[in-house]
Design a protein around this motif. Structure first.
Motif, PDB file in Angstrom:
ATOM      1  N   PRO A   1     -73.485  11.585  79.780  1.00  0.00           N
ATOM      2  CA  PRO A   1     -73.527  11.971  77.938  1.00  0.00           C
ATOM      3  C   PRO A   1     -72.783  12.957  77.528  1.00  0.00           C
ATOM      4  CG  PRO A   1     -75.369  11.415  79.581  1.00  0.00           C
ATOM      5  CD  PRO A   1     -74.913  11.351  80.298  1.00  0.00           C
ATOM      6  N   LYS A   2     -72.055  12.775  76.231  1.00  0.00           N
ATOM      7  CA  LYS A   2     -71.456  13.823  75.557  1.00  0.00           C
ATOM      8  C   LYS A   2     -72.037  14.206  74.535  1.00  0.00           C
ATOM      9  CE  LYS A   2     -67.527  13.156  78.641  1.00  0.00           C
ATOM     10  NZ  LYS A   2     -67.549  11.643  79.367  1.00  0.00           N
ATOM     11  N   ALA A   3     -71.743  14.651  73.061  1.00  0.00           N
ATOM     12  CA  ALA A   3     -71.821  15.187  71.942  1.00  0.00           C
ATOM     13  C   ALA A   3     -72.399  13.926  71.337  1.00  0.00           C
ATOM     14  CB  ALA A   3     -70.921  16.139  71.663  1.00  0.00           C
ATOM     15  N   HIS A   4     -71.542  12.102  71.502  1.00  0.00           N
ATOM     16  CA  HIS A   4     -71.751  11.202  70.542  1.00  0.00           C
ATOM     17  C   HIS A   4     -71.252  10.435  71.616  1.00  0.00           C
ATOM     18  CE1 HIS A   4     -71.522   8.893  67.354  1.00  0.00           C
ATOM     19  NE2 HIS A   4     -70.898   8.243  68.177  1.00  0.00           N
ATOM     20  N   GLY A   5     -72.503  10.376  72.671  1.00  0.00           N
ATOM     21  CA  GLY A   5     -72.598   8.948  73.739  1.00  0.00           C
ATOM     22  C   GLY A   5     -71.566   9.134  75.140  1.00  0.00           C
ATOM     23  N   THR A   6     -70.657   8.734  75.222  1.00  0.00           N
ATOM     24  CA  THR A   6     -70.013   8.629  76.489  1.00  0.00           C
ATOM     25  C   THR A   6     -68.494   9.375  75.970  1.00  0.00           C
ATOM     26  OG1 THR A   6     -69.213   6.230  76.080  1.00  0.00           O
ATOM     27  CG2 THR A   6     -70.598   6.894  78.264  1.00  0.00           C
ATOM     28  N   SER A   7     -68.330   9.298  74.584  1.00  0.00           N
ATOM     29  CA  SER A   7     -67.384  10.287  74.102  1.00  0.00           C
ATOM     30  C   SER A   7     -67.349  11.435  72.842  1.00  0.00           C
ATOM     31  CB  SER A   7     -66.662   9.439  72.803  1.00  0.00           C
ATOM     32  OG  SER A   7     -65.716  10.138  72.213  1.00  0.00           O
ATOM     33  N   GLU A   8     -66.792  12.455  72.604  1.00  0.00           N
ATOM     34  CA  GLU A   8     -66.954  13.659  72.351  1.00  0.00           C
ATOM     35  C   GLU A   8     -67.668  13.404  70.591  1.00  0.00           C
ATOM     36  OE1 GLU A   8     -67.887  16.985  72.745  1.00  0.00           O
ATOM     37  OE2 GLU A   8     -67.546  16.279  75.088  1.00  0.00           O
ATOM     38  N   THR A   9     -66.642  12.105  70.357  1.00  0.00           N
ATOM     39  CA  THR A   9     -66.649  11.676  68.957  1.00  0.00           C
ATOM     40  C   THR A   9     -66.722  10.491  68.492  1.00  0.00           C
ATOM     41  OG1 THR A   9     -64.236  11.956  69.111  1.00  0.00           O
ATOM     42  CG2 THR A   9     -64.802  13.859  68.302  1.00  0.00           C
ATOM     43  N   PRO A  10     -67.294   9.803  67.077  1.00  0.00           N
ATOM     44  CA  PRO A  10     -67.337   8.387  66.795  1.00  0.00           C
ATOM     45  C   PRO A  10     -65.857   8.265  67.101  1.00  0.00           C
ATOM     46  CG  PRO A  10     -68.027  10.248  65.211  1.00  0.00           C
ATOM     47  CD  PRO A  10     -67.411  10.748  65.952  1.00  0.00           C
ATOM     48  N   VAL A  11     -65.570   6.625  66.575  1.00  0.00           N
ATOM     49  CA  VAL A  11     -64.444   6.156  66.508  1.00  0.00           C
ATOM     50  C   VAL A  11     -63.852   6.148  65.343  1.00  0.00           C
ATOM     51  CG1 VAL A  11     -64.071   3.262  66.340  1.00  0.00           C
ATOM     52  CG2 VAL A  11     -65.822   3.840  67.508  1.00  0.00           C
ATOM     53  N   GLN A  12     -62.678   6.034  65.517  1.00  0.00           N
ATOM     54  CA  GLN A  12     -61.951   6.666  63.342  1.00  0.00           C
ATOM     55  C   GLN A  12     -62.136   5.663  63.080  1.00  0.00           C
ATOM     56  OE1 GLN A  12     -58.208   6.047  65.205  1.00  0.00           O
ATOM     57  NE2 GLN A  12     -57.924   4.014  63.926  1.00  0.00           N
ATOM     58  N   GLU A  13     -62.066   6.247  61.695  1.00  0.00           N
ATOM     59  CA  GLU A  13     -62.328   4.949  60.102  1.00  0.00           C
ATOM     60  C   GLU A  13     -61.441   4.159  59.502  1.00  0.00           C
ATOM     61  OE1 GLU A  13     -64.535   6.926  57.375  1.00  0.00           O
ATOM     62  OE2 GLU A  13     -65.943   8.510  58.491  1.00  0.00           O
ATOM     63  N   ASN A  14     -61.888   3.556  59.190  1.00  0.00           N
ATOM     64  CA  ASN A  14     -60.592   2.793  58.739  1.00  0.00           C
ATOM     65  C   ASN A  14     -59.518   1.605  59.941  1.00  0.00           C
ATOM     66  OD1 ASN A  14     -61.379   3.092  56.403  1.00  0.00           O
ATOM     67  ND2 ASN A  14     -59.295   5.315  56.712  1.00  0.00           N
ATOM     68  N   LEU A  15     -60.687   1.388  60.462  1.00  0.00           N
ATOM     69  CA  LEU A  15     -60.180   0.397  61.472  1.00  0.00           C
ATOM     70  C   LEU A  15     -59.821  -0.886  61.134  1.00  0.00           C
ATOM     71  CD1 LEU A  15     -63.585   0.457  64.392  1.00  0.00           C
ATOM     72  CD2 LEU A  15     -61.147   1.781  64.941  1.00  0.00           C
ATOM     73  N   ARG A  16     -58.671  -1.683  61.634  1.00  0.00           N
ATOM     74  CA  ARG A  16     -57.621  -2.732  62.110  1.00  0.00           C
ATOM     75  C   ARG A  16     -58.837  -4.112  62.093  1.00  0.00           C
ATOM     76  NH1 ARG A  16     -52.178  -2.844  64.768  1.00  0.00           N
ATOM     77  NH2 ARG A  16     -50.940  -2.564  63.405  1.00  0.00           N
ATOM     78  N   TRP A  17     -58.432  -4.953  60.728  1.00  0.00           N
ATOM     79  CA  TRP A  17     -58.561  -6.778  61.287  1.00  0.00           C
ATOM     80  C   TRP A  17     -60.336  -6.302  60.363  1.00  0.00           C
ATOM     81  CZ3 TRP A  17     -56.037  -4.684  65.865  1.00  0.00           C
ATOM     82  CH2 TRP A  17     -54.875  -5.027  65.644  1.00  0.00           C
ATOM     83  N   SER A  18     -60.778  -5.605  59.988  1.00  0.00           N
ATOM     84  CA  SER A  18     -61.804  -5.509  58.722  1.00  0.00           C
ATOM     85  C   SER A  18     -62.697  -5.281  59.804  1.00  0.00           C
ATOM     86  CB  SER A  18     -62.430  -6.701  58.596  1.00  0.00           C
ATOM     87  OG  SER A  18     -61.006  -6.807  56.906  1.00  0.00           O
ATOM     88  N   VAL A  19     -63.322  -4.692  61.136  1.00  0.00           N
ATOM     89  CA  VAL A  19     -63.763  -4.167  62.595  1.00  0.00           C
ATOM     90  C   VAL A  19     -64.649  -3.300  62.048  1.00  0.00           C
ATOM     91  CG1 VAL A  19     -63.988  -3.289  64.315  1.00  0.00           C
ATOM     92  CG2 VAL A  19     -62.213  -4.571  63.690  1.00  0.00           C
ATOM     93  N   ASP A  20     -66.053  -3.757  62.312  1.00  0.00           N
ATOM     94  CA  ASP A  20     -67.000  -3.077  61.979  1.00  0.00           C
ATOM     95  C   ASP A  20     -67.305  -1.860  62.970  1.00  0.00           C
ATOM     96  OD1 ASP A  20     -69.483  -1.888  61.714  1.00  0.00           O
ATOM     97  OD2 ASP A  20     -70.287  -3.835  61.379  1.00  0.00           O
TER      98      ASP A  20
END
Length: 93
Positions: free
Chosen positions: A55-74
């Motif tokens: 565990p890290k600051a955000h699950g198994t990563s230090e940061t969340p997923v980036q904004e504005n993902l391609r192909w209208s990914v949620d």
């Protein structure tokens, strides 16, 4: 009452308890069962220790997923899959 055993190096433990080195997670157990521990795969695959998923600051990563993902990914679903998923990427169906 408990039974105490010596392991020959001056340390003793209570019967029924396993040394911490023997306590394995399911992933480690299955890896050892199927003898994939230490197995190598062709590039670009890089095998890492189980500790990289701690565990890290955000699950198994230090940061969340980036904004504005391609192909209208949620973004919320992508974040759950990338940072809060250890065994299955998506729900069936």
């Amino acid at each position: 009452s408990s039974i105490s055993n010596s392991n020959g190096n001056g340390n003793s433990r209570t019967a029924g308890t396993a040394p911490s080195s023997l306590r394995m997670g399911l992933q480690d157990f299955l890896s050892n069962l199927f003898d994939v521990a230490g197995q190598t795969f062709p590039e670009p695959c890089v095998m890492g220790e189980e500790s990289i998923m701690k565990p890290k600051a955000h699950g198994t990563s230090e940061t969340p997923v980036q904004e504005n993902l391609r192909w209208s990914v949620d973004r919320k679903v992508a974040d759950r899959i990338c940072n809060f998923n250890r065994h299955y990427a998506e729900y069936r169906g």
